[in-house]
Design an enzyme around this catalytic site. Structure first.
Site, mmCIF file in Angstrom:
data_model
loop_
_atom_site.group_PDB
_atom_site.id
_atom_site.type_symbol
_atom_site.label_atom_id
_atom_site.label_comp_id
_atom_site.label_asym_id
_atom_site.label_seq_id
_atom_site.Cartn_x
_atom_site.Cartn_y
_atom_site.Cartn_z
ATOM 1 N N ARG A 165 0.822 -1.215 0.000
ATOM 2 C CA ARG A 165 0.000 0.000 0.000
ATOM 3 C C ARG A 165 0.851 1.259 0.000
ATOM 4 N NH1 ARG A 165 -4.937 -0.215 0.257
ATOM 5 N NH2 ARG A 165 -5.976 -2.227 0.491
ATOM 6 N N HIS A 194 6.415 -8.556 -7.003
ATOM 7 C CA HIS A 194 5.109 -7.961 -7.315
ATOM 8 C C HIS A 194 5.148 -6.486 -6.926
ATOM 9 C CE1 HIS A 194 0.862 -7.280 -7.657
ATOM 10 N NE2 HIS A 194 0.563 -8.563 -7.841
ATOM 11 N N TYR A 250 0.219 -2.835 -5.216
ATOM 12 C CA TYR A 250 -0.988 -2.790 -6.049
ATOM 13 C C TYR A 250 -1.704 -1.449 -6.005
ATOM 14 C CZ TYR A 250 -2.673 -4.827 -1.637
ATOM 15 O OH TYR A 250 -2.902 -5.096 -0.327
ATOM 16 N N HIS A 262 0.011 -4.781 -11.764
ATOM 17 C CA HIS A 262 -1.367 -4.643 -12.227
ATOM 18 C C HIS A 262 -1.374 -3.481 -13.212
ATOM 19 C CE1 HIS A 262 -3.101 -6.568 -8.291
ATOM 20 N NE2 HIS A 262 -2.261 -7.347 -8.942
ATOM 21 N N GLU A 265 -0.216 -8.312 -15.411
ATOM 22 C CA GLU A 265 -1.074 -9.360 -14.866
ATOM 23 C C GLU A 265 -2.465 -9.289 -15.496
ATOM 24 O OE1 GLU A 265 -0.981 -9.666 -10.601
ATOM 25 O OE2 GLU A 265 -2.589 -11.163 -10.553
ATOM 26 N N ASP A 285 -3.406 -14.888 -14.026
ATOM 27 C CA ASP A 285 -3.926 -15.203 -12.694
ATOM 28 C C ASP A 285 -5.227 -15.994 -12.889
ATOM 29 O OD1 ASP A 285 -5.561 -14.887 -10.268
ATOM 30 O OD2 ASP A 285 -3.988 -13.523 -9.579
ATOM 31 N N HIS A 334 -8.333 -14.335 -11.492
ATOM 32 C CA HIS A 334 -8.713 -13.136 -12.251
ATOM 33 C C HIS A 334 -9.349 -13.491 -13.592
ATOM 34 C CE1 HIS A 334 -5.475 -10.578 -9.953
ATOM 35 N NE2 HIS A 334 -6.356 -11.138 -9.153
ATOM 36 N N HIS A 374 -0.339 -17.172 -11.719
ATOM 37 C CA HIS A 374 -0.803 -17.053 -10.333
ATOM 38 C C HIS A 374 -1.900 -18.093 -10.161
ATOM 39 C CE1 HIS A 374 0.471 -12.576 -9.620
ATOM 40 N NE2 HIS A 374 1.450 -13.429 -9.414
ATOM 41 N N ASP A 423 -12.611 -10.558 -8.045
ATOM 42 C CA ASP A 423 -11.226 -10.688 -7.571
ATOM 43 C C ASP A 423 -11.120 -10.980 -6.076
ATOM 44 O OD1 ASP A 423 -8.517 -10.718 -7.188
ATOM 45 O OD2 ASP A 423 -8.171 -8.638 -7.778
ATOM 46 N N HIS A 470 -9.698 -14.160 -3.901
ATOM 47 C CA HIS A 470 -9.035 -15.459 -4.022
ATOM 48 C C HIS A 470 -9.546 -16.447 -2.974
ATOM 49 C CE1 HIS A 470 -5.252 -13.278 -5.818
ATOM 50 N NE2 HIS A 470 -6.387 -12.833 -6.323
ATOM 51 N N GLU A 496 -1.421 -17.567 -4.456
ATOM 52 C CA GLU A 496 -1.751 -16.329 -3.715
ATOM 53 C C GLU A 496 -3.066 -16.574 -2.998
ATOM 54 O OE1 GLU A 496 -2.110 -13.883 -7.308
ATOM 55 O OE2 GLU A 496 -0.424 -12.724 -6.559
HETATM 56 ZN ZN ZN Z 1 -6.252 -10.924 -7.197
HETATM 57 FE FE FE Z 2 -2.436 -12.398 -8.901
HETATM 58 FE FE FE Z 3 -1.479 -9.288 -8.455
#
Ligand code: ZN
Ligand code: FE
Ligand code: FE
Length: 279
Positions: free
Chosen positions: A37, A67, A70, A107, A142, A176, A179, A211, A224, A226, A256
């Site tokens: 973040r 990664h 995000y 992303h 992604e 992913d 996703h 992913h 989205d 998981h 993930e």
């Molecule tokens: Zn996700």
């Molecule tokens: Fe992912």
């Molecule tokens: Fe991601």
């Protein structure tokens, strides 16, 4: 051997992540380059990296996948936010040179009402601004769930971005499973068709990582969220088919799923067993 690992905390550095990976029979892993973040990164400790590289060579850990935070949005409306995304990712790419030969996933962004064309154009522009000849990292877009104004919910959107990138050898795609499912690609009952479509639109040669996640929501939900492997709407069998699919055989897989280390260890063991049975 199947390349599989999971998302690990980078709080204790590279060597600690390598040791965690080994402890759960993972031979790769994913980590955030900095607080997901925030945008402050801890200084790279060269001794830690040296110890990690030795351990990775000994244990066959590769490639690792970094990664991006995000919160970054390469196609934000506010120019300062676009600059922040660009500068942070450029800094991440420089830091990745300490661990050459790996992958950096981000992303693509949210166009926040500016439209898909503006989004795609900002993202490609950013990539053209930060990819550097001679760099040793492949940057991955992604595939996204298509939530809100997310760019990357359709393969065509990623293709548009890739088409506009000049340094094509430094970009690829990370698929992913949660996703794409949430975006409406039925990898449960029509995996071969989805793979065929990915190949037609983007090209399988661009696919560099997967992913591996189950989804808490039904096909096309654009949510989205998981789920653990086998506890979602995609299900264990379909995800095992992804892992064992002949066209994905050389790719690294990253879990993930909402798990602690012991849960990841179980999912890795489950997938290794499925993979070995189709060997
Ligand atoms: Zn996700
Ligand atoms: Fe992912
Ligand atoms: Fe991601």
């Amino acid at each position: 051997m199947l390349k599989i690992g999971c998302h690990l905390s980078s709080a204790k550095g590279f060597e600690a992540m390598g040791k965690s990976a080994v402890s759960i029979q993972a031979n790769t892993f994913q980590f955030f380059t900095r607080n997901p973040r925030g945008s402050r990164a801890k200084a790279i400790k060269e001794e830690d990296v040296e110890r990690f590289l030795a351990l990775a060579a000994r244990e066959g850990i590769s490639p690792i996948l970094a990664h991006a935070p995000y919160i970054l949005n390469a196609c934000a409306k506010d120019g300062h936010l676009r600059d922040l995304a660009r500068d942070t990712m450029a800094d991440d790419l420089r830091r990745m040179e300490y661990t050459p030969g790996n992958l950096y996933n981000f992303h693509p962004g949210c166009h926040v009402g500016q439209g898909m064309e503006a989004g795609v154009s900002y993202i490609a522009g950013m990539l053209n601004g930060i990819l550097t000849p001679g760099q040793h990292t492949i940057m991955l877009l992604e595939t996204m769930a298509g939530k809100g104004s997310e760019v990357g919910g359709r393969f065509e959107e990623l293709r548009e971005i890739l088409d506009r990138v000049e340094q094509k050898e430094y970009v690829g795609v990370c698929l992913d499973t949660c996703h794409v499912w949430d975006a409406g690609y039925d990898i449960k009952d029509h995996l071969d068709e989805v793979i065929g479509e990915f190949d037609r639109v983007i090209g399988l040669d661009k696919l560099k990582a997967i992913h591996l996640n189950d989804s808490m929501n039904p096909l096309g939900s654009k949510k989205d969220r998981h789920a653990r492997i086998g506890e979602g709407h995609i299900g264990y069998q379909a995800l095992a088919c992804v892992v064992c699919h002949p066209v994905f055989r050389e790719l690294p897989f990253y879990l993930e799923t909402p798990n602690e280390l012991d849960g990841y260890a179980r999912e890795i063991a489950m997938m290794r067993k499925a993979w070995e049975e189709t060997d």
